[in-house]
Design a protein around this motif. Structure first.
Motif, PDB file in Angstrom:
ATOM      1  N   GLU A 211       0.819  -1.211   0.000  1.00 35.54           N
ATOM      2  CA  GLU A 211       0.000   0.000   0.000  1.00 35.54           C
ATOM      3  C   GLU A 211       0.855   1.264   0.000  1.00 35.54           C
ATOM      4  N   ASN A 212       2.168   1.064   0.060  1.00 35.50           N
ATOM      5  CA  ASN A 212       3.053   2.233   0.191  1.00 35.50           C
ATOM      6  C   ASN A 212       4.395   1.959  -0.484  1.00 35.50           C
ATOM      7  N   LEU A 213       4.350   1.358  -1.675  1.00 33.36           N
ATOM      8  CA  LEU A 213       5.563   0.886  -2.328  1.00 33.36           C
ATOM      9  C   LEU A 213       6.440   2.032  -2.835  1.00 33.36           C
ATOM     10  N   THR A 214       7.737   1.838  -2.715  1.00 36.59           N
ATOM     11  CA  THR A 214       8.704   2.709  -3.370  1.00 36.59           C
ATOM     12  C   THR A 214       9.336   1.906  -4.510  1.00 36.59           C
ATOM     13  N   ILE A 215       9.322   2.492  -5.715  1.00 29.67           N
ATOM     14  CA  ILE A 215       9.674   1.743  -6.925  1.00 29.67           C
ATOM     15  C   ILE A 215      10.725   2.496  -7.725  1.00 29.67           C
ATOM     16  N   LEU A 216      11.709   1.747  -8.214  1.00 31.50           N
ATOM     17  CA  LEU A 216      12.707   2.277  -9.145  1.00 31.50           C
ATOM     18  C   LEU A 216      12.656   1.467 -10.425  1.00 31.50           C
ATOM     19  N   ASN A 217      12.501   2.153 -11.556  1.00 28.42           N
ATOM     20  CA  ASN A 217      12.618   1.500 -12.855  1.00 28.42           C
ATOM     21  C   ASN A 217      13.694   2.190 -13.671  1.00 28.42           C
ATOM     22  N   VAL A 218      14.585   1.376 -14.247  1.00 27.32           N
ATOM     23  CA  VAL A 218      15.677   1.902 -15.064  1.00 27.32           C
ATOM     24  C   VAL A 218      15.389   1.567 -16.523  1.00 27.32           C
ATOM     25  N   GLY A 219      15.083   2.575 -17.322  1.00 28.74           N
ATOM     26  CA  GLY A 219      14.789   2.391 -18.738  1.00 28.74           C
ATOM     27  C   GLY A 219      13.289   2.430 -19.008  1.00 28.74           C
ATOM     28  N   PHE A 220      12.803   3.540 -19.574  1.00 29.59           N
ATOM     29  CA  PHE A 220      11.361   3.714 -19.774  1.00 29.59           C
ATOM     30  C   PHE A 220      10.846   2.992 -21.013  1.00 29.59           C
ATOM     31  N   LEU A 222       8.819   2.018 -23.891  1.00 33.33           N
ATOM     32  CA  LEU A 222       7.436   2.351 -24.224  1.00 33.33           C
ATOM     33  C   LEU A 222       6.620   2.725 -22.995  1.00 33.33           C
ATOM     34  N   GLY A 223       7.208   2.562 -21.826  1.00 31.27           N
ATOM     35  CA  GLY A 223       6.486   2.877 -20.605  1.00 31.27           C
ATOM     36  C   GLY A 223       5.523   1.802 -20.153  1.00 31.27           C
ATOM     37  N   ILE A 224       5.698   0.577 -20.672  1.00 32.85           N
ATOM     38  CA  ILE A 224       4.750  -0.494 -20.348  1.00 32.85           C
ATOM     39  C   ILE A 224       4.771  -0.804 -18.857  1.00 32.85           C
ATOM     40  N   ILE A 225       5.969  -1.070 -18.326  1.00 27.58           N
ATOM     41  CA  ILE A 225       6.014  -1.495 -16.930  1.00 27.58           C
ATOM     42  C   ILE A 225       5.701  -0.330 -15.993  1.00 27.58           C
ATOM     43  N   ASP A 226       6.091   0.879 -16.375  1.00 28.24           N
ATOM     44  CA  ASP A 226       5.776   2.024 -15.526  1.00 28.24           C
ATOM     45  C   ASP A 226       4.276   2.298 -15.502  1.00 28.24           C
ATOM     46  N   THR A 227       3.609   2.097 -16.624  1.00 31.59           N
ATOM     47  CA  THR A 227       2.151   2.239 -16.663  1.00 31.59           C
ATOM     48  C   THR A 227       1.495   1.203 -15.757  1.00 31.59           C
ATOM     49  N   LEU A 228       2.029  -0.006 -15.754  1.00 29.04           N
ATOM     50  CA  LEU A 228       1.483  -1.062 -14.892  1.00 29.04           C
ATOM     51  C   LEU A 228       1.709  -0.724 -13.418  1.00 29.04           C
ATOM     52  N   PHE A 229       2.882  -0.184 -13.093  1.00 30.35           N
ATOM     53  CA  PHE A 229       3.127   0.237 -11.709  1.00 30.35           C
ATOM     54  C   PHE A 229       2.143   1.334 -11.295  1.00 30.35           C
ATOM     55  N   GLN A 230       1.847   2.243 -12.219  1.00 32.15           N
ATOM     56  CA  GLN A 230       0.905   3.319 -11.920  1.00 32.15           C
ATOM     57  C   GLN A 230      -0.545   2.833 -11.852  1.00 32.15           C
ATOM     58  N   SER A 231      -0.791   1.618 -12.332  1.00 30.80           N
ATOM     59  CA  SER A 231      -2.145   1.057 -12.341  1.00 30.80           C
ATOM     60  C   SER A 231      -2.399   0.103 -11.177  1.00 30.80           C
ATOM     61  N   LEU A 232      -1.445  -0.004 -10.255  1.00 29.33           N
ATOM     62  CA  LEU A 232      -1.640  -0.855  -9.084  1.00 29.33           C
ATOM     63  C   LEU A 232      -2.820  -0.350  -8.243  1.00 29.33           C
ATOM     64  N   PRO A 233      -3.445  -1.225  -7.460  1.00 28.40           N
ATOM     65  CA  PRO A 233      -4.583  -0.785  -6.615  1.00 28.40           C
ATOM     66  C   PRO A 233      -4.234   0.406  -5.730  1.00 28.40           C
ATOM     67  N   HIS A 234      -2.972   0.465  -5.290  1.00 31.77           N
ATOM     68  CA  HIS A 234      -2.503   1.605  -4.500  1.00 31.77           C
ATOM     69  C   HIS A 234      -1.348   2.253  -5.259  1.00 31.77           C
ATOM     70  N   LEU A 235      -1.469   3.540  -5.561  1.00 32.18           N
ATOM     71  CA  LEU A 235      -0.399   4.234  -6.252  1.00 32.18           C
ATOM     72  C   LEU A 235       0.902   4.126  -5.462  1.00 32.18           C
ATOM     73  N   PRO A 236       2.017   3.975  -6.144  1.00 31.46           N
ATOM     74  CA  PRO A 236       3.294   3.938  -5.413  1.00 31.46           C
ATOM     75  C   PRO A 236       3.507   5.220  -4.612  1.00 31.46           C
ATOM     76  N   ALA A 237       4.071   5.079  -3.426  1.00 30.45           N
ATOM     77  CA  ALA A 237       4.406   6.254  -2.630  1.00 30.45           C
ATOM     78  C   ALA A 237       5.531   7.048  -3.291  1.00 30.45           C
ATOM     79  N   GLN A 238       6.411   6.325  -3.959  1.00 30.37           N
ATOM     80  CA  GLN A 238       7.520   6.966  -4.688  1.00 30.37           C
ATOM     81  C   GLN A 238       7.815   6.112  -5.916  1.00 30.37           C
ATOM     82  N   HIS A 239       7.825   6.738  -7.089  1.00 28.11           N
ATOM     83  CA  HIS A 239       8.062   6.021  -8.340  1.00 28.11           C
ATOM     84  C   HIS A 239       9.138   6.784  -9.104  1.00 28.11           C
ATOM     85  N   VAL A 240      10.353   6.231  -9.094  1.00 34.37           N
ATOM     86  CA  VAL A 240      11.495   6.879  -9.730  1.00 34.37           C
ATOM     87  C   VAL A 240      11.795   6.168 -11.050  1.00 34.37           C
ATOM     88  N   ILE A 241      11.960   6.947 -12.107  1.00 35.95           N
ATOM     89  CA  ILE A 241      12.262   6.405 -13.427  1.00 35.95           C
ATOM     90  C   ILE A 241      13.561   7.038 -13.922  1.00 35.95           C
TER      91      ILE A 241
END
Length: 388
Positions: A211-220, A222-241
């Motif tokens: 419910e309070n995930l902090t996420i790091l993704n290296v390499g955007f 098409l943005g597929i995985i970042d879109t999926l992270f943003q679509s989680l039931p609870h928005l990430p508390a911190q999402h670094v790309i």
């Protein structure tokens, strides 16, 4: 009476002719089921284990695989047989063993590949100037100064985000082949979405901090995985790309990523933010994922080595896009094991799961060079080892 037998000096054969003759005899003797003694005699006489015949590109190790002879394969490997040589059909000896369900011979060849690549990695790390590309180091990256193999060339190349005729979103870059022909290479393609969906599920499912995930993704990409992270039931508390390519960054601006809540975009290479300790300032990440383009395995291994400092703790999870050697089943298996070993060395256990990536549409590549030719994707999820 004088002998009519020709003296050795009367027969002119250079070293290459001799090697070809002995190599051809060795391959044929193996394929004809020759005795172990006859094969050993040819080896003692100098028959080259690296030889590949002109007709099909068959090497002695290929021949041993066809004969399903693990003892002979072991002998040839000990004599220096090239584990990853491919014949004219692009098959290695390991591929032939797999086709016969000969697991014993296959494992011998695979393990030879693991040893060879680990050794070359160690030598390369000790002195990069003295280790050149050899027949034993052909899996992931030969010298390549195009956008597909050089980070600097990639970052200065034009990328295009578009949709192909099948409705698949693609991010493409053009590279010039050795023949001087321009071809397109997919930086990321829409067919990978199924892989990303399963990756996100396994990274986040039952996470104690989901419910309070902090996420790091290296390499955007098409943005597929970042879109999926943003679509989680609870928005990430911190999402670094982290994204270095200017065209991708412009695409992110145009599609609203800079305005998303709790999203931080670091413009540059991941190495930059390790060097200036920017990554450390976030206090650790629950989820870390990396999928870069144009970097080789040594760069990925370097990223592995940073994980103990950037993962948030024992519940943190890590994954990467495993396309290492993914144009060949043997190469893929070798680098599955090597990456697992390297992660274990820094204190992470890996669980692998299989994702079916076969598709009814055989034209998913369009005009792009294929970078994943296997029916099954091996998905890694790594976690910190529990302290004893």
């Amino acid at each position: 009476m004088a002998s009519t037998e020709p003296e050795v000096d009367d027969v002119s054969m250079d070293d290459e002719d001799v090697a070809t003759l002995l190599g051809e005899n060795l391959v044929n003797t193996i394929l004809e089921g020759g005795s172990p003694d006859s094969i050993k005699k040819l080896l003692e006489d100098g028959a080259p284990v690296w030889y590949q015949n002109e007709a099909e590109g068959t090497s002695p190790l290929h021949a041993a695989a066809y004969m399903r002879n693990p003892q002979l394969a072991k002998l040839l490997i000990e004599k220096g047989a090239v584990w990853n040589a491919v014949d004219y059909l692009k098959n290695t000896a390991g591929d032939i063993s797999l086709s016969f369900n000969d697991s014993e011979t296959y494992i011998l060849i695979r393990n030879a590949g693991i040893r060879a690549e680990l050794l070359l990695g160690i030598l390369s790390s000790q002195d990069k100037n003295k280790v050149s590309s050899t027949a034993s180091n052909l899996v992931l990256k030969q010298d390549d100064d195009t956008a597909a193999g050089s980070t600097d060339a990639f970052l200065s190349s034009k990328l295009t985000h578009t949709t192909d005729k099948h409705g698949q979103k693609v991010c493409m870059v053009k590279v010039r082949t050795e023949e001087g022909v321009e071809e397109e290479v997919g930086v990321m393609m829409g067919w990978e979405e199924g892989i990303m969906e399963e990756t996100v599920r396994r990274l986040t499912e039952d996470h104690p901090n989901n419910e309070n995930l902090t996420i790091l993704n290296v390499g955007f990409g098409l943005g597929i995985i970042d879109t999926l992270f943003q679509s989680l039931p609870h928005l990430p508390a911190q999402h670094v790309i982290i994204e270095p390519h200017p065209d991708v960054l412009q695409h992110m601006r145009e599609t609203g990523w800079y305005a998303k809540p709790n999203v931080t975009i670091l413009e540059g290479k991941w190495q930059d933010f390790v060097a200036n300790q920017k990554l450390l300032s976030f206090g650790g990440f629950d989820i870390v994922y990396t999928d870069t383009f144009s970097e080789d395995y040594s760069a990925l291994k370097s990223f592995f080595e940073e994980l103990p400092d950037i993962l948030s703790g024992p519940n943190a999870r890590f994954s990467f896009f495993h396309g290492l050697g993914a144009t060949n089943a043997l190469f893929y298996d070798v680098y599955t094991h090597i990456s697992e070993m390297h992660l274990a060395n820094i204190g992470l256990n890996v669980e692998w799961s299989d994702v079916d990536v076969t598709m009814d549409d055989e034209d998913r590549w369009g005009k792009s060079r294929e970078y994943f030719a296997l029916p099954t994707y091996r998905l890694p999820i790594a976690k910190m080892k529990a302290l004893a």
